[in-house]
Enzyme design. Structure first.
Site, PDB file in Angstrom:
ATOM      1  N   LYS A  31     -12.117  -5.476 -17.184  1.00  0.00           N
ATOM      2  CA  LYS A  31     -12.523  -4.122 -16.784  1.00  0.00           C
ATOM      3  C   LYS A  31     -12.906  -3.377 -18.062  1.00  0.00           C
ATOM      4  CE  LYS A  31     -11.151  -0.607 -13.427  1.00  0.00           C
ATOM      5  NZ  LYS A  31     -12.380  -0.534 -12.668  1.00  0.00           N
TER       6      LYS A  31
HETATM    7  N1  PMP Z   1     -14.548  -4.114  -8.282  1.00  0.00           N
HETATM    8  C1  PMP Z   1     -14.989  -3.292  -9.240  1.00  0.00           C
HETATM    9  C2  PMP Z   1     -16.254  -3.642  -9.943  1.00  0.00           C
HETATM   10  C3  PMP Z   1     -14.269  -2.142  -9.579  1.00  0.00           C
HETATM   11  O1  PMP Z   1     -14.707  -1.328 -10.553  1.00  0.00           O
HETATM   12  C4  PMP Z   1     -13.080  -1.857  -8.885  1.00  0.00           C
HETATM   13  C5  PMP Z   1     -12.250  -0.644  -9.256  1.00  0.00           C
HETATM   14  N2  PMP Z   1     -12.893   0.557  -9.023  1.00  0.00           N
HETATM   15  C6  PMP Z   1     -12.675  -2.715  -7.859  1.00  0.00           C
HETATM   16  C7  PMP Z   1     -13.414  -3.850  -7.598  1.00  0.00           C
HETATM   17  C8  PMP Z   1     -11.407  -2.463  -7.097  1.00  0.00           C
HETATM   18  O2  PMP Z   1     -10.311  -2.699  -7.918  1.00  0.00           O
HETATM   19  P1  PMP Z   1      -8.910  -1.965  -7.705  1.00  0.00           P
HETATM   20  O3  PMP Z   1      -8.475  -2.281  -6.319  1.00  0.00           O
HETATM   21  O4  PMP Z   1      -8.023  -2.541  -8.741  1.00  0.00           O
HETATM   22  O5  PMP Z   1      -9.159  -0.509  -7.861  1.00  0.00           O
END
Ligand code: PMP
Length: 289
Positions: free
Chosen positions: A151
């Site tokens: 991320k």
């Molecule tokens: N995919 C992407 C590309 C993201 O940026 C996110 C978070 N906003 C998610 C999936 C979902 O992840 P999470 O459930 O950890 O928020």
């Protein structure tokens, strides 16, 4: 009272919370981040988010200059200082200020930033009526280029796909991977339901391993549903009975159309609605316990 933002152990008024224009986070998207939520003052899956942040940092050779439990503590303290109980939390670690060249060895001071703020959500009616999505022409980063499991602050890939989505009148866009299979949406993971079985792209499809994704998989399995993580393509979405997205901000949100094909009967399906309610209850219930 102005919101306070945490930077490297100090609290600043929102308007005074700044980083250098030489910070490689700004110059090159060189850094990592997390988006979290708190419910009733309790941060949902705090440890998992901290874990993912440190894993992302490790993958880009960035050393976060504090221990995991210190950072977790700082998140809770920042929420308290701002008197926030139901909040969105953004954790950012930049490479820090350096020279104008790419070389991260010339940077000196990683910036650990904690922003806590009220959350902006999808409009409530979308949870009742569902979201329309389109497939973006911009594919998800090739894992051998910038692995989507990281991320990182380099989100241009997803932003370009998001622009395609909004240009087509959709709030989310579906991204394919380098093999043409489905990966995820620009800020959410994707699931479909077919004959009562839930399917979602596997981690090797080139996705962020969403923390909500994991929680929803656990929740579904705990009530006896089968969840299959596999390679999927758009045909699986077009022909599904139900489709939904998961993410920290979105929680569980139904999708009722993809690329102008109605999914199922074009209304949020029963399994999606059930998981949405159960997830809603889970996060708020944990907060109350
Ligand atoms: N995919 C992407 C590309 C993201 O940026 C996110 C978070 N906003 C998610 C999936 C979902 O992840 P999470 O459930 O950890 O928020």
């Amino acid at each position: 009272m102005s919101l306070k933002v945490y930077i490297n152990g100090k609290l600043f008024d929102k308007a005074e919370a700044k980083v250098s224009v030489y910070d490689h986070g700004l110059l090159y998207g060189d850094g990592v981040f997390e988006g979290l939520r708190s419910y009733g003052g309790k941060v949902f899956k705090l440890e998992e988010h901290i874990q993912r942040l440190y894993a992302s940092a490790r993958a880009i050779h960035l050393e976060i200059p504090m221990a995991r439990d210190e950072l977790a503590e700082a998140v809770l303290d920042t929420l308290k200082v701002n008197d926030l109980t139901d909040a969105y939390i953004r954790l950012v670690v930049t490479r820090g200020a350096g020279s104008l060249g790419l070389d991260p060895r010339k940077t000196t001071d990683p910036q650990v930033i904690i922003i806590t703020d009220s959350i902006s959500l999808y409009p409530a009616e979308l949870y009742d009526h569902g979201l329309k999505i389109v497939t973006a022409g911009t594919i998800r980063n090739h894992p051998a280029a910038l692995n989507p499991r990281i991320k990182s602050l380099n989100y241009l890939n997803n932003i370009l796909a998001k622009i395609e989505g909004t240009n087509a009148g959709c709030l989310e866009a579906l991204m394919l991977n380098h093999t043409g299979h489905i990966a995820e949406c620009t800020g959410d993971n994707i699931f479909v339901v077919e004959d009562g079985v839930i399917h979602t792209p596997s981690v090797d499809s080139g996705i962020l391993e969403g923390i909500t994704r994991e929680a929803v998989i656990d929740l579904a399995r705990s009530i006896g549903l089968t969840v299959i993580e596999r390679t999927m393509d758009r045909h699986d979405v077009y022909t599904a009975d139900e489709c939904f997205l998961t993410g920290t901000a979105a929680e569980v949100i139904p999708v009722i159309e993809c690329d102008a094909r109605l999914i199922g009967d074009g209304r949020p399906g029963p399994i999606t609605k059930d998981l949405h309610h159960r997830f809603h209850a889970l996060v708020r219930g944990e907060a109350a316990s």
